[in-house]
Design an enzyme around this catalytic site. Structure first.
Site, PDB file in Angstrom:
ATOM      1  N   ASP A 105      39.575  21.128  30.335  1.00 11.11           N
ATOM      2  CA  ASP A 105      38.849  20.103  29.585  1.00 11.11           C
ATOM      3  C   ASP A 105      38.834  18.813  30.406  1.00 11.11           C
ATOM      4  O   ASP A 105      39.836  18.421  31.009  1.00 11.11           O
ATOM      5  CB  ASP A 105      39.509  19.865  28.227  1.00 11.11           C
ATOM      6  CG  ASP A 105      38.600  19.118  27.268  1.00 11.11           C
ATOM      7  OD1 ASP A 105      38.159  19.722  26.276  1.00 11.11           O
ATOM      8  OD2 ASP A 105      38.321  17.914  27.515  1.00 11.11           O
ATOM      9  N   ILE A 106      37.688  18.140  30.418  1.00  6.12           N
ATOM     10  CA  ILE A 106      37.512  16.929  31.219  1.00  6.12           C
ATOM     11  C   ILE A 106      38.315  15.757  30.640  1.00  6.12           C
ATOM     12  O   ILE A 106      38.605  14.787  31.348  1.00  6.12           O
ATOM     13  CB  ILE A 106      36.002  16.591  31.303  1.00  6.12           C
ATOM     14  CG1 ILE A 106      35.676  15.774  32.529  1.00  6.12           C
ATOM     15  CG2 ILE A 106      35.501  15.922  30.039  1.00  6.12           C
ATOM     16  CD1 ILE A 106      34.181  15.707  32.840  1.00  6.12           C
TER      17      ILE A 106
ATOM     18  N   ASN B 154      36.450  23.966  16.832  1.00  8.43           N
ATOM     19  CA  ASN B 154      35.834  23.067  15.873  1.00  8.43           C
ATOM     20  C   ASN B 154      34.454  23.617  15.541  1.00  8.43           C
ATOM     21  O   ASN B 154      33.707  24.005  16.450  1.00  8.43           O
ATOM     22  CB  ASN B 154      35.736  21.658  16.471  1.00  8.43           C
ATOM     23  CG  ASN B 154      37.109  21.088  16.787  1.00  8.43           C
ATOM     24  OD1 ASN B 154      38.052  21.275  16.041  1.00  8.43           O
ATOM     25  ND2 ASN B 154      37.223  20.412  17.916  1.00  8.43           N
TER      26      ASN B 154
ATOM     27  N   GLY C 261      34.277  18.634  13.684  1.00  7.07           N
ATOM     28  CA  GLY C 261      34.547  17.850  14.886  1.00  7.07           C
ATOM     29  C   GLY C 261      33.947  18.436  16.145  1.00  7.07           C
ATOM     30  O   GLY C 261      34.317  18.047  17.263  1.00  7.07           O
TER      31      GLY C 261
ATOM     32  N   HIS D 293      33.470  27.443  21.871  1.00 10.24           N
ATOM     33  CA  HIS D 293      34.598  27.291  22.790  1.00 10.24           C
ATOM     34  C   HIS D 293      35.886  27.202  22.004  1.00 10.24           C
ATOM     35  O   HIS D 293      35.915  26.673  20.899  1.00 10.24           O
ATOM     36  CB  HIS D 293      34.435  26.054  23.691  1.00 10.24           C
ATOM     37  CG  HIS D 293      34.181  24.785  22.936  1.00 10.24           C
ATOM     38  ND1 HIS D 293      32.944  24.477  22.427  1.00 10.24           N
ATOM     39  CD2 HIS D 293      34.993  23.758  22.596  1.00 10.24           C
ATOM     40  CE1 HIS D 293      32.999  23.297  21.816  1.00 10.24           C
ATOM     41  NE2 HIS D 293      34.245  22.851  21.890  1.00 10.24           N
TER      42      HIS D 293
ATOM     43  N   HIS E 247      39.756  25.743  22.300  1.00 12.32           N
ATOM     44  CA  HIS E 247      40.661  24.852  23.021  1.00 12.32           C
ATOM     45  C   HIS E 247      42.020  25.540  23.087  1.00 12.32           C
ATOM     46  O   HIS E 247      42.578  25.899  22.048  1.00 12.32           O
ATOM     47  CB  HIS E 247      40.839  23.534  22.269  1.00 12.32           C
ATOM     48  CG  HIS E 247      39.597  22.727  22.084  1.00 12.32           C
ATOM     49  ND1 HIS E 247      39.336  21.599  22.828  1.00 12.32           N
ATOM     50  CD2 HIS E 247      38.554  22.852  21.227  1.00 12.32           C
ATOM     51  CE1 HIS E 247      38.183  21.061  22.437  1.00 12.32           C
ATOM     52  NE2 HIS E 247      37.688  21.799  21.460  1.00 12.32           N
TER      53      HIS E 247
HETATM   54  P1  AMP Z   1      34.489  19.944  20.764  1.00 10.76           P
HETATM   55  O1  AMP Z   1      34.545  18.493  20.418  1.00 10.76           O
HETATM   56  O2  AMP Z   1      35.444  20.799  19.995  1.00 10.76           O
HETATM   57  O3  AMP Z   1      33.070  20.446  20.726  1.00 10.76           O
HETATM   58  O4  AMP Z   1      35.003  20.054  22.259  1.00 10.76           O
HETATM   59  C1  AMP Z   1      34.220  19.750  23.361  1.00 10.76           C
HETATM   60  C2  AMP Z   1      35.164  19.494  24.503  1.00 10.76           C
HETATM   61  O5  AMP Z   1      34.434  19.571  25.699  1.00 10.76           O
HETATM   62  C3  AMP Z   1      35.857  18.138  24.473  1.00 10.76           C
HETATM   63  O6  AMP Z   1      37.263  18.315  24.428  1.00 10.76           O
HETATM   64  C4  AMP Z   1      35.392  17.484  25.770  1.00 10.76           C
HETATM   65  O7  AMP Z   1      36.398  16.705  26.394  1.00 10.76           O
HETATM   66  C5  AMP Z   1      35.023  18.684  26.623  1.00 10.76           C
HETATM   67  N1  AMP Z   1      34.044  18.443  27.657  1.00 10.76           N
HETATM   68  C6  AMP Z   1      32.878  17.756  27.557  1.00 10.76           C
HETATM   69  N2  AMP Z   1      32.216  17.773  28.726  1.00 10.76           N
HETATM   70  C7  AMP Z   1      32.973  18.508  29.583  1.00 10.76           C
HETATM   71  C8  AMP Z   1      32.818  18.891  30.951  1.00 10.76           C
HETATM   72  N3  AMP Z   1      31.755  18.546  31.687  1.00 10.76           N
HETATM   73  N4  AMP Z   1      33.803  19.637  31.517  1.00 10.76           N
HETATM   74  C9  AMP Z   1      34.881  20.004  30.795  1.00 10.76           C
HETATM   75  N5  AMP Z   1      35.066  19.677  29.506  1.00 10.76           N
HETATM   76  C10 AMP Z   1      34.134  18.937  28.908  1.00 10.76           C
END
Ligand code: AMP
Length: 112
Positions: free
Chosen positions: A31-32, A85, A91, A98, A100
């Site tokens: 995760d970024i 989520n 959220g 995906h 987490h």
């Molecule tokens: P959600 O809010 O459950 O949809 O999770 C989306 C996740 O994607 C968040 O934890 C972000 O930090 C992560 N995210 C967004 N853009 C990227 C990216 N380019 N590379 C890796 N993770 C990302």
């Protein structure tokens, strides 16, 4: 592949990510914006919007197997958390399914 989907672009390699594991049908990358020492996202390569659209038990099994393999590889023998989520109130901010995988610290409950 959904042309506007960030995680589809990561899956096809047109947007970079720190890949930690992959199979023919699934991908895992860091995760970024990590919320724990280990924070990995596990996704199917094919576009599925959220858990609400899942109808393929084999795909789900693959995501579970990959997650357990990564947790073991990351040394999370004391435990870890698996979160997805779903939708706005859940959220969700990226609308490609995906999970987490979080670990490396004590998790809080309730998650808020
Ligand atoms: P959600 O809010 O459950 O949809 O999770 C989306 C996740 O994607 C968040 O934890 C972000 O930090 C992560 N995210 C967004 N853009 C990227 C990216 N380019 N590379 C890796 N993770 C990302």
């Amino acid at each position: 592949m959904s042309s506007e989907c960030l995680f589809c672009k990561i899956a096809e390699g047109s947007i970079p990510a720190e890949i930690v594991a992959e199979t023919e049908s699934a991908l895992a990358f860091r995760d970024i914006n990590p919320q724990a020492p280990t924070h990995v996202l596990i996704i199917p390569r094919g576009h599925v919007e959220s858990l609400n659209e899942v109808d393929d038990p084999e795909m789900m099994g693959e995501l579970v197997r990959l997650s357990r393999m990564i947790a073991s590889r990351e040394g999370l023998e004391n435990g870890w958390r698996w979160v997805t989520n779903v939708g706005g109130d859940g959220g969700q901010s990226v609308f490609h399914l995906h999970f987490h995988l979080l670990g490396g610290r004590r998790m809080n409950w309730p998650p808020g």
